[in-house]
Design a protein around this motif. Structure first.
Motif, PDB file in Angstrom:
ATOM      1  N   GLU A  46     -21.662  14.076 -11.984  1.00 37.56           N
ATOM      2  CA  GLU A  46     -22.799  13.193 -12.277  1.00 37.56           C
ATOM      3  C   GLU A  46     -23.571  13.601 -13.512  1.00 37.56           C
ATOM      4  O   GLU A  46     -24.115  12.760 -14.223  1.00 37.56           O
ATOM      5  N   THR A  47     -23.687  14.917 -13.737  1.00 31.62           N
ATOM      6  CA  THR A  47     -24.627  15.381 -14.755  1.00 31.62           C
ATOM      7  C   THR A  47     -23.929  16.173 -15.850  1.00 31.62           C
ATOM      8  O   THR A  47     -22.816  16.691 -15.670  1.00 31.62           O
ATOM      9  N   MET A 161     -21.651   3.546 -16.870  1.00 29.52           N
ATOM     10  CA  MET A 161     -22.715   4.236 -17.610  1.00 29.52           C
ATOM     11  C   MET A 161     -23.982   3.389 -17.717  1.00 29.52           C
ATOM     12  O   MET A 161     -24.972   3.829 -18.297  1.00 29.52           O
ATOM     13  N   SER A 162     -23.953   2.167 -17.158  1.00 28.80           N
ATOM     14  CA  SER A 162     -25.133   1.294 -17.217  1.00 28.80           C
ATOM     15  C   SER A 162     -25.981   1.477 -15.967  1.00 28.80           C
ATOM     16  O   SER A 162     -25.536   1.177 -14.855  1.00 28.80           O
ATOM     17  N   PRO A 163     -27.218   1.970 -16.094  1.00 32.80           N
ATOM     18  CA  PRO A 163     -28.056   2.158 -14.905  1.00 32.80           C
ATOM     19  C   PRO A 163     -28.385   0.842 -14.200  1.00 32.80           C
ATOM     20  O   PRO A 163     -28.595   0.839 -12.982  1.00 32.80           O
ATOM     21  N   GLY A 164     -28.392  -0.262 -14.940  1.00 32.88           N
ATOM     22  CA  GLY A 164     -28.654  -1.555 -14.307  1.00 32.88           C
ATOM     23  C   GLY A 164     -27.478  -2.009 -13.462  1.00 32.88           C
ATOM     24  O   GLY A 164     -27.636  -2.407 -12.302  1.00 32.88           O
ATOM     25  N   VAL A 165     -26.267  -1.935 -14.033  1.00 31.40           N
ATOM     26  CA  VAL A 165     -25.079  -2.388 -13.305  1.00 31.40           C
ATOM     27  C   VAL A 165     -24.822  -1.505 -12.087  1.00 31.40           C
ATOM     28  O   VAL A 165     -24.493  -2.000 -11.008  1.00 31.40           O
ATOM     29  N   ALA A 167     -27.016   0.058 -10.361  1.00 31.32           N
ATOM     30  CA  ALA A 167     -28.002  -0.206  -9.306  1.00 31.32           C
ATOM     31  C   ALA A 167     -27.477  -1.319  -8.398  1.00 31.32           C
ATOM     32  O   ALA A 167     -27.695  -1.308  -7.187  1.00 31.32           O
ATOM     33  N   ALA A 168     -26.766  -2.288  -9.006  1.00 32.16           N
ATOM     34  CA  ALA A 168     -26.194  -3.383  -8.217  1.00 32.16           C
ATOM     35  C   ALA A 168     -24.875  -2.959  -7.568  1.00 32.16           C
ATOM     36  O   ALA A 168     -24.575  -3.371  -6.454  1.00 32.16           O
ATOM     37  N   TYR A 169     -24.086  -2.158  -8.269  1.00 30.39           N
ATOM     38  CA  TYR A 169     -22.769  -1.745  -7.762  1.00 30.39           C
ATOM     39  C   TYR A 169     -22.609  -0.219  -7.805  1.00 30.39           C
ATOM     40  O   TYR A 169     -21.879   0.314  -8.643  1.00 30.39           O
ATOM     41  N   PHE A 173     -19.827   4.453  -9.184  1.00 27.12           N
ATOM     42  CA  PHE A 173     -19.939   5.917  -9.249  1.00 27.12           C
ATOM     43  C   PHE A 173     -18.864   6.559  -8.386  1.00 27.12           C
ATOM     44  O   PHE A 173     -18.262   7.568  -8.760  1.00 27.12           O
ATOM     45  N   ARG A 179     -21.325   9.670 -13.093  1.00 25.63           N
ATOM     46  CA  ARG A 179     -21.577   9.064 -14.409  1.00 25.63           C
ATOM     47  C   ARG A 179     -20.866   9.826 -15.527  1.00 25.63           C
ATOM     48  O   ARG A 179     -20.275   9.227 -16.418  1.00 25.63           O
ATOM     49  N   GLN A 180     -20.933  11.162 -15.511  1.00 26.59           N
ATOM     50  CA  GLN A 180     -20.285  11.911 -16.594  1.00 26.59           C
ATOM     51  C   GLN A 180     -18.770  11.805 -16.492  1.00 26.59           C
ATOM     52  O   GLN A 180     -18.073  11.798 -17.517  1.00 26.59           O
ATOM     53  N   ARG A 183     -17.914   8.716 -18.183  1.00 28.74           N
ATOM     54  CA  ARG A 183     -18.017   8.888 -19.641  1.00 28.74           C
ATOM     55  C   ARG A 183     -16.762   9.579 -20.173  1.00 28.74           C
ATOM     56  O   ARG A 183     -16.224   9.200 -21.223  1.00 28.74           O
TER      57      ARG A 183
END
Lengths: 229, 247
Positions: A46-47, A161-165, A167-169, A173, A179-180, A183
Motif C-alpha cells: 500500500e505504501t 491509483m485514483s482515490p476517487g475510483v 472509494a467506489a471500487y 486494491f 496502491r504501490q 503503481r
C-alpha cells in the motif's frame, strides 16, 4: 485479382483507431515518464516513499517539477486512449475482426508452424510483408497479448491509483495488492508495451516499411497503379 | 440550484445517473473554470467520478497496526508567520478558526471547542500526486458538523479554506459534507504535529493529498468560486494542477 483480394487490407476504422492510439500512447508514455521522475522508486503493497525501502530504485534523476503538465497530459491522453480503445474493441468484436484476423488459425497453432515462424523472426527475414494474406502467428499472439492483457492491466492499475475510483471500487486494491503494487504493475506493463512498440516498429522497418505504412494510412498496401499492372 | 437538486447531490439518490453527469458540467459553470482540452478532460473525470461516487461511499479504513512508521511531510513544515509562532508557543491556546460567509451564525472556534464536538477517528491511505503514499490515523470533527453548527445558508455551494502559509482551496458540498471530510487535530493517537499542519488540518479522503490542506486559518461558505483569484478554484489550480483531485 485473386492475389489482391487475399492481401491483408486495413479497414478505415482500424486505420483511424490505430493512429489515434499511436498518438495517445506516445503522450501517455512521455507524460508518464515525467510523473515517474517525482518518485523513481517502486514498491509492493500500500505504501512507499523516498524514506521507505524500495523494491526497485530506477536510475533516473528525481524531478518534482514535472508532474503538473505531466498529469494534465496523462489524463487527457488516457481519456482518448480509453474512448478510442472502447470504439476499437466494439468494432473488432462486432465485425468479427478479433476472431477472423487476430485469432491464430488452427494450422498456425501447430508447434512446428510456431517454431518455423520463430526461426523466421530470429533470422530477421520478412515474415509480415504487406503482401501477406494473413498475420503470422507470433504477430497475432503479440496483438492479442496487448489487447487482452496489457491494455486492460494498464487501465485497471492506473485506476487503482485514483482515490476517487477506489472509494467506489475498493476491490481494485485487492486485485493488485495495494496502491504501490498497482503503481509498480503500471510501470512494468508500460515497459512491456514499450518493448512491443520497439518490436512493432522494427518489424515494419524489416518488412517493407513503405508498403506497410501505405497500408495503414490508405488501406492499400500497394499503390493503385502497381495493383492494376 | 434548487434545494431539492442540492439535496439529491448531497444524499446521492438512486435517480442520480444522468443528473450526476449534468451536475458535473453545471458545477464547472458555477465553480472553477479551466479552459481548453485539459478543462474538458477534468470535466469528464469529475462527471464520471461523481457518478461512481453517487452513493457517497467511504474510503477504506485500516486498523491502527497499518499506520506507517514514517509519514512524509512536504511543502510547509513549520510556518514562518509571527502570529503562528506566538500561537504555537502557547500551545495554540489563542488560536481561533473563523467560519464565515454564507452561514446563519458566523463563529470563531477555539481548539478546545472543536475538540468538544463529536469526534471521528479514521486510519486512511494518503496518496500524494508525487507518487508516494502512507497510512495515517486522523482524529477530528467532521466538517459537516461544524457547518451545521453555524447553519449553512441554502445558497451556499462551496467551502473555501485558507491556511496560515497562504494556500487556499475550495470544495463543493458533495465533498465538504462527506462523513470522512474532517478537521483533524489529532494524528496517530496524539496531537497533530506541527509538520503535519498543527493545530488543525483538513482531511479530504477521496482526493489526492494536495486537497487536504494543513495549518487551517479560515473557513468560508460561498455560492461561487469563479471570482476568486484567477477563477480556477484553488491555489494549486493556478499552478497548473486540477481543482478536482480524485485522480
Amino acid at each position: 485479382m485473386t492475389a489482391r483480394a487475399r492481401t491483408v487490407r486495413h479497414p478505415l476504422w482500424v486505420r483511424l483507431t490505430h493512429w489515434v492510439n499511436a498518438g495517445a500512447f506516445l503522450a501517455l508514455l512521455v507524460s508518464g515518464f515525467a510523473i515517474l521522475l517525482a518518485l523513481p522508486r517502486l514498491f509492493w503493497g500500500e505504501t512507499g516513499s523516498n524514506s521507505a525501502p524500495a523494491w526497485l530504485v530506477l536510475p533516473l534523476p528525481v524531478n518534482l517539477e514535472q508532474t503538473g503538465w505531466g498529469r494534465n497530459l496523462h489524463f487527457l491522453a488516457a481519456w482518448i486512449f480509453v474512448i478510442n480503445g472502447a470504439l476499437y474493441g466494439l468494432a473488432a468484436l462486432a465485425s468479427g475482426h478479433l476472431l477472423r484476423r487476430l485469432t491464430p488459425d488452427r494450422d498456425q497453432l501447430h508447434p512446428r508452424h510456431i517454431a518455423a515462424d520463430l526461426r523466421a523472426h530470429l533470422r530477421l527475414t520478412g515474415s509480415g510483408a504487406a503482401g501477406a494474406s494473413r498475420y503470422n502467428v507470433l504477430q497475432k499472439l503479440a496483438y492479442l497479448a496487448v489487447l487482452l492483457v496489457l491494455a486492460p492491466v494498464m487501465l485497471l492499475s492506473g485506476l487503482t491509483m485514483s482515490p476517487g475510483v477506489t472509494a467506489a471500487y475498493p476491490e481494485l486494491f485487492t486485485l493488485f495488492g495495494g496502491r504501490q503494487s498497482a503503481r509498480t504493475v503500471h510501470f512494468l506493463s508500460a515497459a512491456l508495451l514499450v518493448a512491443f512498440l520497439l518490436v512493432h516498429v522494427w518489424q515494419v522497418l524489416a518488412n517493407g516499411p513503405r508498403a506497410l505504412m501505405r497500408g495503414m494510412i490508405t488501406g492499400r498496401p500497394v499503390a493503385p497503379r502497381e495493383e492494376t499492372r | 440550484m434548487s434545494a431539492f437538486t442540492r439535496r439529491r447531490l448531497l444524499l446521492g439518490s438512486s435517480a442520480f445517473g444522468l443528473g450526476g453527469v449534468l451536475g458535473g458540467c453545471e458545477l464547472i459553470e458555477q465553480g472553477p473554470r479551466r479552459p481548453g482540452l485539459y478543462g474538458l478532460s477534468d470535466t469528464l473525470t469529475l462527471a464520471t467520478q461523481r457518478f461512481l461516487l453517487r452513493d457517497q461511499p467511504l474510503v477504506r479504513e485500516f486498523g491502527p497496526e497499518a499506520i506507517s512508521a514514517v509519514f512524509p511531510t512536504i511543502n510547509t513544515t513549520d510556518p514562518d508567520d509571527p502570529a503562528y509562532r506566538r500561537s504555537k508557543a502557547s500551545g495554540f491556546a489563542d488560536w481561533r478558526l473563523p467560519v464565515r460567509g454564507l452561514v446563519e451564525r458566523p463563529a470563531a472556534f477555539s481548539l478546545a471547542e472543536l475538540k468538544a464536538m463529536p469526534a471521528r477517528t479514521q486510519v486512511t491511505l494518503h496518496a500524494c500526486e508525487q507518487g508516494w503514499s502512507a497510512i495515517g490515523g486522523w482524529t477530528g470533527v467532521p466538517l459537516s458538523h461544524v457547518l451545521a453548527s453555524v447553519g449553512l445558508k441554502p445558497e451556499a455551494r462551496f467551502i473555501v479554506i485558507r491556511t496560515v502559509d497562504g494556500w487556499w482551496d475550495s470544495y463543493d458540498l458533495f465533498d465538504a459534507l462527506h462523513p470522512q471530510t474532517i478537521l483533524a487535530y489529532g494524528m496517530n493517537g496524539g496531537d497533530l504535529p506541527v509538520a503535519h499542519g498543527a493545530p488543525v488540518r483538513l482531511r479530504v479522503e477521496r482526493q489526492l493529498g494536495y486537497k487536504s490542506l494543513k495549518y487551517l486559518a479560515s473557513i468560508e461558505a460561498t455560492d461561487r468560486v469563479d471570482g476568486l483569484g484567477q477563477g480556477r478554484g484553488s491555489m494549486v489550480s493556478e499552478l497548473g494542477f486540477s481543482w478536482y483531485a480524485g485522480i
